[in-house]
Design an enzyme around this catalytic site. Structure first.
Site, PDB file in Angstrom:
ATOM      1  N   HIS A 126       0.977  -1.264   0.046  1.00 19.94           N
ATOM      2  CA  HIS A 126      -0.092   0.005   0.043  1.00 19.94           C
ATOM      3  C   HIS A 126       0.928   1.176   0.022  1.00 19.94           C
ATOM      4  CE1 HIS A 126      -2.690   2.983   1.959  1.00 19.94           C
ATOM      5  NE2 HIS A 126      -3.788   2.028   1.500  1.00 19.94           N
ATOM      6  N   ASP A 168       3.093  -4.315   8.203  1.00 16.79           N
ATOM      7  CA  ASP A 168       1.857  -3.455   7.859  1.00 16.79           C
ATOM      8  C   ASP A 168       0.592  -4.237   8.183  1.00 16.79           C
ATOM      9  OD1 ASP A 168      -0.325  -2.262   6.940  1.00 16.79           O
ATOM     10  OD2 ASP A 168       0.602  -1.464   5.151  1.00 16.79           O
ATOM     11  N   GLN A 210      -4.528  -4.548   7.201  1.00 21.54           N
ATOM     12  CA  GLN A 210      -5.654  -5.646   6.911  1.00 21.54           C
ATOM     13  C   GLN A 210      -5.692  -6.872   7.906  1.00 21.54           C
ATOM     14  OE1 GLN A 210      -8.005  -5.147   4.849  1.00 21.54           O
ATOM     15  NE2 GLN A 210      -7.305  -3.084   4.046  1.00 21.54           N
ATOM     16  N   LYS A 246     -10.057  -0.221  10.967  1.00 19.49           N
ATOM     17  CA  LYS A 246     -10.034  -1.198  10.009  1.00 19.49           C
ATOM     18  C   LYS A 246     -10.277  -2.375  10.985  1.00 19.49           C
ATOM     19  CE  LYS A 246      -6.950   0.189   6.510  1.00 19.49           C
ATOM     20  NZ  LYS A 246      -7.867   0.737   5.216  1.00 19.49           N
ATOM     21  N   CYS A 262      -4.593   2.557  -3.547  1.00 20.05           N
ATOM     22  CA  CYS A 262      -3.437   3.057  -3.218  1.00 20.05           C
ATOM     23  C   CYS A 262      -2.355   2.092  -3.248  1.00 20.05           C
ATOM     24  CB  CYS A 262      -3.464   3.595  -1.574  1.00 20.05           C
ATOM     25  SG  CYS A 262      -4.785   4.583  -1.364  1.00 20.05           S
TER      26      CYS A 262
HETATM   27  N1  PLP Z   1      -1.770  -0.591   4.735  1.00 17.60           N
HETATM   28  C1  PLP Z   1      -2.721  -1.335   4.061  1.00 17.60           C
HETATM   29  C2  PLP Z   1      -2.422  -2.812   3.526  1.00 17.60           C
HETATM   30  C3  PLP Z   1      -4.068  -0.908   4.085  1.00 17.60           C
HETATM   31  O1  PLP Z   1      -4.991  -1.557   3.447  1.00 17.60           O
HETATM   32  C4  PLP Z   1      -4.340   0.617   4.193  1.00 17.60           C
HETATM   33  C5  PLP Z   1      -5.624   1.133   4.201  1.00 17.60           C
HETATM   34  O2  PLP Z   1      -6.331   0.797   3.267  1.00 17.60           O
HETATM   35  C6  PLP Z   1      -3.108   1.160   4.874  1.00 17.60           C
HETATM   36  C7  PLP Z   1      -2.000   0.622   5.102  1.00 17.60           C
HETATM   37  C8  PLP Z   1      -3.453   2.371   5.577  1.00 17.60           C
HETATM   38  O3  PLP Z   1      -4.206   2.649   6.549  1.00 17.60           O
HETATM   39  P1  PLP Z   1      -4.690   4.044   7.104  1.00 17.60           P
HETATM   40  O4  PLP Z   1      -5.241   5.059   5.851  1.00 17.60           O
HETATM   41  O5  PLP Z   1      -5.873   3.814   8.174  1.00 17.60           O
HETATM   42  O6  PLP Z   1      -3.590   4.524   7.894  1.00 17.60           O
END
Ligand code: PLP
Length: 412
Positions: free
Chosen positions: A127, A204, A207, A230, A370
């Site tokens: 992401h 990260d 998910q 999430k 993203c």
């Molecule tokens: N990493 C992953 C795999 C994600 O799916 C997302 C959000 O969709 C993020 C990071 C970023 O999360 P946040 O916007 O809550 O900081």
């Protein structure tokens, strides 16, 4: 990574759904965008509401009872999140604004220490939140970014691990599970390779966090990032977990109130963990809400939830496989992915398809999610992503499949 096939168990999503006020105010809503944001159960909303109505004050400084109450609530929230992650030491939990905030915090802290020639290893599935902070760090410091390639179905390909994890590698930062393919990362070889050259590993967990408590020490990673919204919690809150010895070595990259012992006009002495990495007034009510979400998740029969989600994901994949012109993105093996499915309908832009769904009360996400480098890898502009959570049921899947049939008639 292969997940174990759970035993089939009875599970009633209709009962779960009643716990989520959003479905009372939107009874027709088929919410299949859970990888973007999950909905909040009443227990979380009430915890935030109660805190704001009865315990709202700034933390750590006031000595009047209300301030002490708010400080204690924030402290207890941290303890609950430590429990959710299986961390023995709650001061290893640093509250942030979310996964993005957590990774930026770490990248800024690393920027103090890293120098030209050092390397950070990422993957092509990341992401943007686990890519751009490192690109910015690279521009500032000259650190080289390297990338693990992908298998044809979009899993991180470990075959070149030993070539890519060099003596200069300081950090391996990859996703625990992809927000586009749903693939769960195989961690064993990655962690072994990183640790063999004294590089730290950041996962990260954006998910993964909604799928239940972790055993962070058994995972063997060094840093973990997640977002509250999430995992059925509030927006504006997340966390960075780190091994205490590593967090202690990080120079605080951001300054402000609450993170210092002593200040003069030209220097300061940072406070102990976790305060040293949490400058300013933190998201107090949001932390209370996130703790309520963690507690709520820990009360669930997670084996039954997992089995329910596999059942729905299997039904979705089987249904999609019957359509000509649909390409499924990600591992074909159900047990190598989370309950999310990305698809490409030939000749149809994901936004057009998402609009057809929206017109029928079905909320999904269409676009690059993203993850532009990943889209380039697949040669796509974007995908349509269906992501499930425990309140979804078979009727949601069937309505979606029907809508695809209609979309094919209308759009192709
Ligand atoms: N990493 C992953 C795999 C994600 O799916 C997302 C959000 O969709 C993020 C990071 C970023 O999360 P946040 O916007 O809550 O900081």
């Amino acid at each position: 990574m292969q997940m174990t096939k759970p035993d089939a168990m009875a599970f009633d999503p209709a009962e779960i759904k009643k716990l989520f006020p959003i479905f009372s105010s939107h009874p027709q809503l088929r919410y299949l965008d859970n990888a973007a944001t999950t909905q909040c159960p009443a227990a979380v909303i009430q915890a935030v509401d109660l805190h704001e109505c009865q315990s709202r004050a700034n933390i750590s400084r006031g000595i009047y009872p209300l301030a002490e109450e708010a400080t204690e609530a924030y402290h207890q929230a941290r303890n609950m999140l430590a429990q959710y992650l299986g961390a023995q030491d709650a001061s290893e939990i640093i509250f942030t604004s979310g996964t993005t905030g957590a990774i930026n915090l770490l990248a800024n802290a690393y920027a103090v220490d890293l120098k030209e020639g050092d390397e950070i290893l990422l993957s092509l599935v990341e992401h943007h939140s686990n890519l751009l902070p490192w690109q910015i760090l690279s521009r500032r410091t000259g650190v080289k970014l390297r990338f693990l390639p992908l298998t044809a179905d979009g899993r991180i390909d470990m075959r070149s691990l030993h070539r890519l994890v060099t003596e200069r590698c300081r950090l391996v930062a990859v996703t625990h599970a992809s927000n586009v393919t749903g693939a769960v990362t195989e961690l064993g070889p990655l962690i072994d390779a990183a640790h063999s050259v004294d590089a730290a590993v950041l996962l990260d967990g954006a998910q993964m966090a909604q799928h239940g408590p972790l055993d962070i020490n058994a995972l063997g990673v060094d840093f973990y990032a997640l977002s509250g919204h999430k995992m059925f919690g509030p927006t504006g809150i997340g966390l960075l977990w780190g091994r205490r010895d590593l967090l202690e070595k990080l120079a605080p990259p951001f300054g402000g109130g609450g993170m210092v012992h002593r200040v003069t006009i030209d220097s300061f002495e940072p406070a102990e963990l976790p305060a040293r990495l949490e400058p300013g007034t933190p998201p107090i009510a949001q932390a209370v809400g996130l703790a309520a979400a963690a507690a709520w998740l820990m009360e669930l029969d997670l084996k039954a939830v997992e089995s329910h989600l596999y059942h729905l994901t299997g039904r979705l994949l089987d249904g999609l496989n019957n359509f000509p012109g649909i390409k499924l993105i990600g591992p074909s093996d159900l047990y190598q992915r989370l309950s999310l499915v990305s698809l490409d309908l030939a000749k149809v832009h994901p936004h057009d398809l998402s609009q057809i769904f929206a017109d029928r009360g079905i909320a999904v996400r269409g676009g690059h999610h993203c993850a532009e480098p990943l889209m380039r890898f697949f040669g796509l502009m974007g995908t349509t992503r269906v992501s499930l959570a425990l309140y979804n049921d078979e009727t949601d899947i069937d309505a979606l499949l029907l809508a695809i049939e209609e979309a094919q008639r209308i759009l192709i």
